[in-house]
Scaffold this active site. Structure first.
Site: not given
Ligand code: S3P
Length: 431
Positions: A27, A309, A385
């Protein structure tokens, strides 16, 4: 494909710093690319997923350099079309957030990734982008990568997430920066809040309210102002050490400067419920862990967005706990880097763990101290993971464990094996 061998062995001791948080790293790179001027970022994740996003913002015209202290200096604000498709590698976060950001641009881009990305569901971001008026196109049945996005002319919408997903929320909020009015994302339960936190920190008009049991995040169109950001340590990586130090007798580990914001530290609550000795140091933000006897627990569906996660590594903790642990409402794990319910079941199963996936539940029948866990030949299934979870399980198995496809670890934590060796002291133990 590389293999990695882990020997069972003695306690883990010492302090380490995990890589910068992966979600935050993606981000801040995107916000720096949008900000008109020079932003400085320190502590970025060194994983391959984030490197892909960095290459993409560069291909779109952001100027990337180094600061004297090894940070990253990014001059953004002048994005234009790349001369080839944009490769997100293995990163679901990269492709979904960039789909939102690029939809608002007045040029077209093609977003693509590896085989796993081409299988993962993209309809969940294409639907809200289409509702905003974006001319987005998917491949295959229309909902898969490669995605063609861009063209601008977006309308602000109110969108209720059909699945708990910070990636979808982030996609819609990034698109909202280029819409003609406010855009609101409604969630049944708050997912990780990095997009809105970082947008607010970079001067964007964004606010969250909780009303009638729903979380509403509204962003107004605009651009971030240039910023400086030190990326905090990744709690999802710290979770591997929290479980490893909990299950290997005599261990005492601290993990430096871990992010503690909303919807990221659910694994700490679950581990504590299981009897783990894990806490955040009030002054330093370090996560402190000591080995402990664990008991089984029930992880409720409402908790899952806050630890989505961490289910594979919590399954390893559950394997070493006295009694049964049930993870409810974890169906989203089927569409991660691998089908994690299937890969946890198959790979921990090879190591002798009594683990079963049923629809959207995962049930682990543990044995105190991981009794009966056997070293085995396991497969990462191209999933970082799963690879690291098996390596941690291998620390308490009765013989060596070999993880095939270890190269997947580079996706998020290239230094994992070195950190393990450092925590085990001079004799190492991890080959
Ligand atoms: C993330 C959101 C999660 C997570 C991913 C990172 C993010 O996914 O599993 O590793 O940075 O917004 P989902 O939005 O599919 O839940």
């Amino acid at each position: 494909m590389t293999a990695h061998r882990v020997e069972p062995g003695g306690p883990l001791r010492g302090r380490i710093r995990v890589p910068g948080d992966k979600s935050i790293s993606h981000r801040v790179l995107m916000l720096a690319a949008l900000a008109d001027g020079m932003s400085t970022i320190r502590g970025l994740s060194d994983g391959e997923d984030v490197r892909c996003t960095l290459r993409i913002v560069e291909a779109l015209g952001a100027e990337v350099g180094r600061t004297d202290d090894g940070g990253l200096a990014i001059r953004g604000g002048n994005l234009g079309p790349a001369d080839c498709s944009l490769d997100v590698g293995n990163s679901g976060t990269g492709i979904r957030l960039l789909a939102g950001l690029l939809s608002g641009m007045d040029f077209r881009s093609v977003l693509d990734g590896d085989e796993s990305i081409r299988r993962r569901p993209m309809g969940r971001v294409l639907d809200p982008l289409r509702a905003m008026g974006a001319p987005v196109e998917g491949s295959g049945d229309g909902s898969l990568a490669p995605l063609t996005v861009g063209g601008g002319g977006l309308s602000g919408i109110e969108y209720r997430l059909p699945v708990a997903s910070a990636q979808v929320k982030g996609c819609v909020l990034f698109a909202g920066l280029s819409a003609d009015g406010p855009t609101t994302v409604v969630e049944d339960r708050l997912s990780r809040a990095h997009t809105e936190e970082l947008m607010a920190a970079t001067g964007i008009d964004v606010a969250r309210t909780g009303e009638g049991g729903l979380e509403r995040t509204t962003v107004h169109p605009g651009r971030p102002t240039p910023f400086e950001h030190d990326v905090a340590g990744d709690p999802s990586q710290a979770a591997f050490w929290a479980v490893a130090a909990s299950i290997v007798p005599g261990s005492e580990v601290s993990v430096g400067n871990v992010y503690q914001g909303p919807a990221r530290t659910g694994f700490v609550d679950v581990l504590r419920r299981m009897g783990a000795e894990v806490s955040h140091a009030p002054d330093s933000g370090d996560l402190l862990v000591r080995s402990a006897d664990l008991v089984g627990t029930v992880v409720a569906a409402e908790e899952v967005p806050g630890l989505v996660d961490e289910v594979p590594i919590l399954a390893v903790a559950a394997a070493c706990a006295d009694g049964e642990t049930t993870f409810e409402g974890v169906g989203e794990l089927r569409v991660k880097e691998s089908d994690r319910l299937a890969t946890v079941e198959s790979e921990l199963g090879r190591m002798g763990v009594d683990v079963h996936a049923e629809d959207d539940r995962l049930v682990v029948r543990g044995r105190p101290g991981g009794a009966g866990l056997r070293g085995a030949h396991v497969d990462a299934h191209h999933d970082h993971r799963i690879a690291m979870s098996c390596a941690v399980a291998g620390l308490v198995a009765d013989g060596p464990t070999t993880v095939d496809g270890w190269d997947a670890v580079a996706t998020s934590y290239p230094g994992f094996a070195e950190h393990l060796a450092a925590l085990r002291g001079a004799d190492g133990g991890a080959g």
